[in-house]
Design a protein around this motif. Sequence first.
Motif, PDB file in Angstrom:
ATOM      1  N   UNK A  65       0.863  -1.171   0.000  1.00  0.00           N
ATOM      2  CA  UNK A  65       0.000   0.000   0.000  1.00  0.00           C
ATOM      3  C   UNK A  65       0.905   1.228   0.000  1.00  0.00           C
ATOM      4  N   UNK A  66       0.648   2.136  -0.926  1.00  0.00           N
ATOM      5  CA  UNK A  66       1.500   3.296  -1.137  1.00  0.00           C
ATOM      6  C   UNK A  66       0.681   4.571  -1.045  1.00  0.00           C
ATOM      7  N   UNK A  67       1.227   5.556  -0.315  1.00  0.00           N
ATOM      8  CA  UNK A  67       0.593   6.876  -0.244  1.00  0.00           C
ATOM      9  C   UNK A  67       1.209   7.721  -1.354  1.00  0.00           C
ATOM     10  N   UNK A  68       0.376   8.132  -2.328  1.00  0.00           N
ATOM     11  CA  UNK A  68       0.889   8.915  -3.442  1.00  0.00           C
ATOM     12  C   UNK A  68       0.633  10.409  -3.263  1.00  0.00           C
ATOM     13  N   UNK A  69      -0.246  10.761  -2.321  1.00  0.00           N
ATOM     14  CA  UNK A  69      -0.529  12.137  -1.960  1.00  0.00           C
ATOM     15  C   UNK A  69      -1.155  12.098  -0.575  1.00  0.00           C
ATOM     16  N   UNK A  70      -1.262  13.243   0.077  1.00  0.00           N
ATOM     17  CA  UNK A  70      -1.843  13.257   1.420  1.00  0.00           C
ATOM     18  C   UNK A  70      -3.240  12.655   1.401  1.00  0.00           C
ATOM     19  N   UNK A  71      -3.393  11.541   2.116  1.00  0.00           N
ATOM     20  CA  UNK A  71      -4.683  10.881   2.218  1.00  0.00           C
ATOM     21  C   UNK A  71      -5.068  10.035   1.019  1.00  0.00           C
ATOM     22  N   UNK A  72      -4.194   9.914   0.018  1.00  0.00           N
ATOM     23  CA  UNK A  72      -4.498   9.110  -1.166  1.00  0.00           C
ATOM     24  C   UNK A  72      -3.587   7.887  -1.166  1.00  0.00           C
ATOM     25  N   UNK A  73      -4.183   6.734  -0.848  1.00  0.00           N
ATOM     26  CA  UNK A  73      -3.418   5.485  -0.800  1.00  0.00           C
ATOM     27  C   UNK A  73      -3.867   4.566  -1.926  1.00  0.00           C
ATOM     28  N   UNK A  74      -2.911   3.877  -2.522  1.00  0.00           N
ATOM     29  CA  UNK A  74      -3.210   2.904  -3.561  1.00  0.00           C
ATOM     30  C   UNK A  74      -2.471   1.607  -3.248  1.00  0.00           C
ATOM     31  N   UNK A  75      -2.998   0.524  -3.765  1.00  0.00           N
ATOM     32  CA  UNK A  75      -2.332  -0.774  -3.634  1.00  0.00           C
ATOM     33  C   UNK A  75      -1.592  -1.025  -4.941  1.00  0.00           C
ATOM     34  N   UNK A  76      -0.307  -1.359  -4.830  1.00  0.00           N
ATOM     35  CA  UNK A  76       0.523  -1.609  -6.010  1.00  0.00           C
ATOM     36  C   UNK A  76       1.082  -3.018  -5.949  1.00  0.00           C
ATOM     37  N   UNK A  77       1.359  -3.558  -7.106  1.00  0.00           N
ATOM     38  CA  UNK A  77       2.043  -4.844  -7.211  1.00  0.00           C
ATOM     39  C   UNK A  77       3.532  -4.558  -7.056  1.00  0.00           C
ATOM     40  N   UNK A  78       4.187  -5.293  -6.172  1.00  0.00           N
ATOM     41  CA  UNK A  78       5.601  -5.042  -5.876  1.00  0.00           C
ATOM     42  C   UNK A  78       6.496  -5.117  -7.109  1.00  0.00           C
ATOM     43  N   UNK A  79       6.203  -6.020  -8.017  1.00  0.00           N
ATOM     44  CA  UNK A  79       7.078  -6.213  -9.171  1.00  0.00           C
ATOM     45  C   UNK A  79       7.090  -5.014 -10.114  1.00  0.00           C
ATOM     46  N   UNK A  80       6.138  -4.079  -9.958  1.00  0.00           N
ATOM     47  CA  UNK A  80       6.121  -2.891 -10.818  1.00  0.00           C
ATOM     48  C   UNK A  80       7.003  -1.768 -10.276  1.00  0.00           C
TER      49      UNK A  80
END
Length: 91
Positions: A65-80
């Motif tokens: 799970x990655x925070x790309x902006x304040x309060x905006x979290x996304x789930x990413x695939x590690x291999x990317x």
Amino acid sequence: MEGLAGLIPLILVFVIFYFLLIRPQQKKAKQHKEMVAAIQRGDKILSAGGVRGKVIRVINDNDIEVEISNGVNVVMVKSTISEVAKEQASS
């Protein structure tokens, strides 16, 4: 003997391809796999798509799970993930 002499150039080409293309590519893939396995909370990452963010949590072996902006979290695939910068401890 002539048949063996005809195979020598082919074998030489294969050896050159192995050392110039295949081996470096395998080494780079191994380094990427190790980098991805070492991702932890607080690391700053850059995805292959150009998205920068901060790792909030490691969900499992494949997802983070990655925070790309304040309060905006996304789930990413590690291999990317293409780059990881470890969080520096503030003094």
